[in-house]
Design an enzyme around this catalytic site. Sequence first.
Site, PDB file in Angstrom:
ATOM      1  CG  HIS A 122      46.478 -10.289  57.984  1.00 50.10           C
ATOM      2  ND1 HIS A 122      46.513 -11.344  58.860  1.00 50.10           N
ATOM      3  CD2 HIS A 122      45.274 -10.377  57.350  1.00 50.10           C
ATOM      4  CE1 HIS A 122      45.392 -12.037  58.771  1.00 50.10           C
ATOM      5  NE2 HIS A 122      44.621 -11.473  57.865  1.00 50.10           N
ATOM      6  CG  HIS A 212      42.358 -16.653  65.367  1.00 52.19           C
ATOM      7  ND1 HIS A 212      41.119 -16.508  65.921  1.00 52.19           N
ATOM      8  CD2 HIS A 212      42.884 -15.408  65.296  1.00 52.19           C
ATOM      9  CE1 HIS A 212      40.906 -15.217  66.181  1.00 52.19           C
ATOM     10  NE2 HIS A 212      41.960 -14.535  65.813  1.00 52.19           N
ATOM     11  CG  HIS A 312      47.089  -8.322  68.947  1.00 49.72           C
ATOM     12  ND1 HIS A 312      45.916  -8.207  69.657  1.00 49.72           N
ATOM     13  CD2 HIS A 312      46.738  -8.803  67.733  1.00 49.72           C
ATOM     14  CE1 HIS A 312      44.908  -8.606  68.911  1.00 49.72           C
ATOM     15  NE2 HIS A 312      45.373  -8.975  67.741  1.00 49.72           N
ATOM     16  CD  GLU A 339      48.713  -8.456  64.049  1.00 53.17           C
ATOM     17  OE1 GLU A 339      48.747  -8.796  65.247  1.00 53.17           O
ATOM     18  OE2 GLU A 339      47.777  -8.730  63.297  1.00 53.17           O
ATOM     19  CD1 TRP A 402      35.785 -17.074  64.234  1.00 50.13           C
ATOM     20  CD2 TRP A 402      36.894 -15.470  65.360  1.00 50.13           C
ATOM     21  NE1 TRP A 402      36.218 -16.137  63.330  1.00 50.13           N
ATOM     22  CE2 TRP A 402      36.913 -15.154  63.978  1.00 50.13           C
ATOM     23  CE3 TRP A 402      37.536 -14.628  66.264  1.00 50.13           C
ATOM     24  CZ2 TRP A 402      37.534 -14.022  63.481  1.00 50.13           C
ATOM     25  CZ3 TRP A 402      38.161 -13.493  65.778  1.00 50.13           C
ATOM     26  CH2 TRP A 402      38.151 -13.198  64.391  1.00 50.13           C
TER      27      TRP A 402
HETATM   28  O1  KDG Z   1      39.807  -8.609  67.840  1.00 47.70           O
HETATM   29  C1  KDG Z   1      40.370  -9.823  67.491  1.00 47.70           C
HETATM   30  C2  KDG Z   1      41.493  -9.596  66.506  1.00 47.70           C
HETATM   31  O2  KDG Z   1      42.366  -8.622  66.994  1.00 47.70           O
HETATM   32  C3  KDG Z   1      42.245 -10.856  66.214  1.00 47.70           C
HETATM   33  O3  KDG Z   1      41.368 -11.794  65.682  1.00 47.70           O
HETATM   34  C4  KDG Z   1      43.353 -10.564  65.235  1.00 47.70           C
HETATM   35  O4  KDG Z   1      44.374 -12.693  65.616  1.00 47.70           O
HETATM   36  C5  KDG Z   1      44.473 -11.526  65.307  1.00 47.70           C
HETATM   37  C6  KDG Z   1      45.792 -11.015  64.982  1.00 47.70           C
HETATM   38  O5  KDG Z   1      46.740 -11.794  65.059  1.00 47.70           O
HETATM   39  O6  KDG Z   1      45.906  -9.848  64.654  1.00 47.70           O
HETATM   40 MG    MG Z   2      46.365 -13.557  66.071  1.00 47.85          MG
END
Ligand code: KDG
Ligand code: MG
Length: 402
Positions: A122, A212, A312, A339, A402
């Site tokens: 990231h 997001h 994730h 990820e 968000w």
């Molecule tokens: O807790 C929320 C996060 O895990 C998130 O905002 C992270 O979007 C995210 C990602 O792709 O890791």
């Molecule tokens: Mg994400």
Amino acid sequence: MKIINCKVIVTCPGRNFVTVKIETDEGVYGIGDATLNGRELAVVSYLEDHLFPCLIGRDPQQIEDIWQYMYRGAYWRRGPVTMAAIGGIDIALWDIKGKIAGLPLYELLGGRSRDGVMVYGHANGVDIEETVDEVAKYIDLGYKAIRAQSGVPGIPSIYGVTEDKMFYEPADEGLPAENVWSTEKYMNHTPKLFEKLREKFGFEHHLLHDAHHRLTPIQAARLGKDLEPYRLFWLEDVVPAENQENFRWIRQHTTTPLAVGEVFNSIHDCQQLFSEQLIDYIRATVVHAGGITHFRRIANLADLYNVRTGCHGPTDLSPVCMGAALHFDTWVPNFGIQEYMRHTEQTDEVFPHDYSFKDGYLYAGSAPGHGVDIDEKLAARYPYKRAYLPVNRLEDGTLYNW
Ligand code: KDG
Ligand code: MG
């Protein structure tokens, strides 16, 4: 074999984690992750008050029956709190099964489909220039795939951009921070970032991006089109996915691959997306989607429609989740990518593990089970601290995603 004790360990080595430990009468124990960022204590109560009492005396090897008992037996189905709690227990039970068999978890699932698991890092910066520099650092570390997130002129603070570049942390102590959002500014800026990245680094590396959940379907369709020349590996979470039909719109307009699902907790959240072939990657986790038992069903259904996994793996899921996910990824036939947001040294010390990173790949270890433990004494030194994810408001003050 019987379950004789279940406990939940909440620890905050820099951020909060909720860990399940299940102990048996034969001395074997299993560890699971049940962290739900910003709602940790709701999961703790669900575990301690509602699930643990039903587990004592059961055979931990009957994973499927226990899963059905927790899911069907509750009458109330699905939801992030329920499914994270079930997920934490399920991961601990698979860990126990691996330890009894003396086999790493991927062997129980069907054995290796690959040696290493390709991960993406990231990279983020306050502006395009800094983001380009950060992508270069990930390339130097050997990453084959990098997700790029940049600050946007006129938006003071934004998802994915952080001071600490290696350990992205979205939650803040205290009550939720309020961010300001402008879709127009974001949409004008983002294609310029990828134009610059391709100009500088060429097309050798996979590039990804996370929107997001902030666009409408037609905006998402346009962003996907605008990004087509830069050949993204995926564009993530373009719209909030409660309405799976939204993706029909987006799909008709763009060939940019789509990923979604980090907030999904059930196979029913993805069913239409798969069967209508509206997405390319499913981002659910073994924690939030009810454990290995349920995520395996999701991945199997996805495979019928050529959808691949892209779990994730943020900082806000513990190394226990990462360990279990890597065993899953090592087995799952329709694997896409994983990820990998690195954990801090402090977190890694609390959760000793045997997975390792080399040249853009993570490797599951060969210890029985998922190979991740918790140092309870060390964990006790870091008590829970209330923390929340931020909220977004549009420039006129309207509360937004968000
Ligand atoms: O807790 C929320 C996060 O895990 C998130 O905002 C992270 O979007 C995210 C990602 O792709 O890791
Ligand atoms: Mg994400």
